[in-house]
Design a protein around this motif. Structure first.
Motif, PDB file in Angstrom:
ATOM      1  N   UNK A 109       8.234  11.948  88.865  1.00 40.32           N
ATOM      2  CA  UNK A 109       8.111  13.166  89.685  1.00 40.32           C
ATOM      3  C   UNK A 109       9.412  13.461  90.433  1.00 40.32           C
ATOM      4  N   UNK A 110      10.066  12.411  90.917  1.00 42.67           N
ATOM      5  CA  UNK A 110      11.336  12.585  91.632  1.00 42.67           C
ATOM      6  C   UNK A 110      12.411  13.104  90.684  1.00 42.67           C
ATOM      7  N   UNK A 111      12.522  12.399  89.553  1.00 41.49           N
ATOM      8  CA  UNK A 111      13.508  12.808  88.537  1.00 41.49           C
ATOM      9  C   UNK A 111      13.275  14.261  88.123  1.00 41.49           C
ATOM     10  N   UNK A 112      12.003  14.583  87.837  1.00 44.03           N
ATOM     11  CA  UNK A 112      11.677  15.910  87.302  1.00 44.03           C
ATOM     12  C   UNK A 112      11.977  17.005  88.320  1.00 44.03           C
ATOM     13  N   UNK A 113      11.753  16.713  89.618  1.00 36.89           N
ATOM     14  CA  UNK A 113      12.001  17.751  90.633  1.00 36.89           C
ATOM     15  C   UNK A 113      13.474  18.128  90.664  1.00 36.89           C
ATOM     16  N   UNK A 114      14.354  17.126  90.543  1.00 33.79           N
ATOM     17  CA  UNK A 114      15.798  17.412  90.548  1.00 33.79           C
ATOM     18  C   UNK A 114      16.178  18.222  89.317  1.00 33.79           C
ATOM     19  N   UNK A 115      15.626  17.831  88.160  1.00 31.47           N
ATOM     20  CA  UNK A 115      15.910  18.585  86.933  1.00 31.47           C
ATOM     21  C   UNK A 115      15.423  20.033  87.056  1.00 31.47           C
ATOM     22  N   UNK A 116      14.192  20.173  87.594  1.00 29.66           N
ATOM     23  CA  UNK A 116      13.581  21.506  87.683  1.00 29.66           C
ATOM     24  C   UNK A 116      14.392  22.458  88.562  1.00 29.66           C
ATOM     25  N   UNK A 117      14.896  21.935  89.685  1.00 32.60           N
ATOM     26  CA  UNK A 117      15.602  22.805  90.641  1.00 32.60           C
ATOM     27  C   UNK A 117      17.084  22.962  90.288  1.00 32.60           C
ATOM     28  N   UNK A 118      17.748  21.833  89.992  1.00 34.43           N
ATOM     29  CA  UNK A 118      19.211  21.872  89.817  1.00 34.43           C
ATOM     30  C   UNK A 118      19.664  22.374  88.450  1.00 34.43           C
ATOM     31  N   UNK A 119      18.746  22.289  87.445  1.00 35.02           N
ATOM     32  CA  UNK A 119      19.163  22.680  86.088  1.00 35.02           C
ATOM     33  C   UNK A 119      18.274  23.766  85.497  1.00 35.02           C
ATOM     34  N   UNK A 120      16.975  23.483  85.361  1.00 34.12           N
ATOM     35  CA  UNK A 120      16.084  24.462  84.715  1.00 34.12           C
ATOM     36  C   UNK A 120      16.051  25.779  85.484  1.00 34.12           C
ATOM     37  N   UNK A 121      16.052  25.697  86.814  1.00 40.37           N
ATOM     38  CA  UNK A 121      16.017  26.922  87.621  1.00 40.37           C
ATOM     39  C   UNK A 121      17.312  27.728  87.473  1.00 40.37           C
ATOM     40  N   UNK A 122      18.427  27.036  87.243  1.00 46.17           N
ATOM     41  CA  UNK A 122      19.698  27.755  87.036  1.00 46.17           C
ATOM     42  C   UNK A 122      19.597  28.568  85.750  1.00 46.17           C
ATOM     43  N   UNK A 123      19.055  27.952  84.698  1.00 49.31           N
ATOM     44  CA  UNK A 123      18.826  28.708  83.449  1.00 49.31           C
ATOM     45  C   UNK A 123      17.838  29.846  83.706  1.00 49.31           C
ATOM     46  N   UNK A 124      16.748  29.578  84.401  1.00 50.07           N
ATOM     47  CA  UNK A 124      15.672  30.573  84.607  1.00 50.07           C
ATOM     48  C   UNK A 124      16.196  31.805  85.347  1.00 50.07           C
TER      49      UNK A 124
END
Ligand code: GCO
Length: 255
Positions: A109-124
């Motif tokens: 969950x910790x790992x995924x939150x960083x990925x979701x905000x710092x990377x996936x959200x940049x693409x989104x």
């Protein structure tokens, strides 16, 4: 006059995570160069407060707060900006988190939150912004990378992985969107004095290490990111895309 290349009058800039810190400093500088600064942050109250302070200084500032991890929220926000404020000319993907821990102990969950905000959200956010920029055949996207695009240190695994990926995503966006006159570049800040890094700067050992490793022998000041941000946001960079430029006091030149 070549100085006019850096004039942002009439431009609208959206910066995610910009109620405070580096995002607010960058947006303030772009507003001082003439842009309307659209502040967006999970801290809606902080965003409104910062926008009011900028307006009190005679700068153009407003807010549009949304959850960068939600397709619906991002699409609706960008549609709202274009309908109620104006064309989204410049996007700065600044929102980010640095959740720390040993890689061998980190919860998914910790790992995924960083990925979701710092990377996936940049693409989104960039995806929905590009859907507006492509038909107009113009746009600027600035991704906030990090020294950790260049290298990591213990306990910052997911942050390092996402900030390294930002360099690749910047290049991936370039090879698809530069043909539409969209320039996408990244800023890699070194160690800057912000709320997020204050615990580090207040630690004498860490403070000494940063000053030892930084050829300029000091921490950066948030306003020192403004010059590169104006360059990337303005016509001065119309043939510059896919680049990562480190604003780091020389750190990445040091062994
Ligand atoms: C750390 C810091 C760094 C900086 C910044 C450097 O833990 O070493 O938080 O991550 O904040 O990212 O560019």
């Amino acid at each position: 006059m070549s100085i006019q290349l850096f004039d942002l009058t009439g431009k609208n800039v959206l910066i995610t995570g910009s109620a405070r810190g580096l995002g607010l400093a960058i947006g303030t500088g772009l507003a001082e160069a003439g842009a309307q600064f659209i502040i967006s942050d999970v801290n809606a109250e902080g965003a409104e407060k910062s926008a009011a302070e900028l307006r009190a200084r005679g700068l153009k500032a407003t807010t549009c707060n949304f959850d960068v991890t939600s397709d619906e929220a991002v699409k609706n926000a960008i549609d709202k900006i274009e309908k109620e404020i104006g064309t989204l000319d410049i996007l700065v993907n600044n929102a980010g988190v640095n959740l720390r821990g040993a890689l061998e102990e980190m919860e998914l969950a910790t790992w995924q939150k960083v990925i979701d905000i710092n990377l996936t959200a940049v693409w989104r956010v960039s995806k929905f912004a590009a859907q507006k920029m492509i038909p107009r055949k113009r746009g600027k996207i600035i991704n906030i990378a990090s020294l950790m695009t260049f290298g990591g240190r213990p306990t910052t695994g997911p942050y390092t992985a996402t900030k390294t990926a930002i360099a690749g995503l910047t290049r991936a966006m370039t090879v698809e969107w530069a043909q539409h006159n969209i320039q996408i570049n990244a800023i890699g800040p070194g160690y800057f004095l912000t709320d997020m890094t204050k615990p580090l700067a207040d630690n004498p050992e860490f403070d000494g290490w940063v000053k030892m490793r930084t050829p300029a022998k000091r921490w950066g000041l948030p306003k020192e990111l403004v010059g590169l941000a104006i360059f990337y946001a303005s016509s001065a960079s119309d043939f510059v895309t896919g680049q990562v430029c480190y604003v780091d006091g020389g750190w990445t030149s040091n062994l």
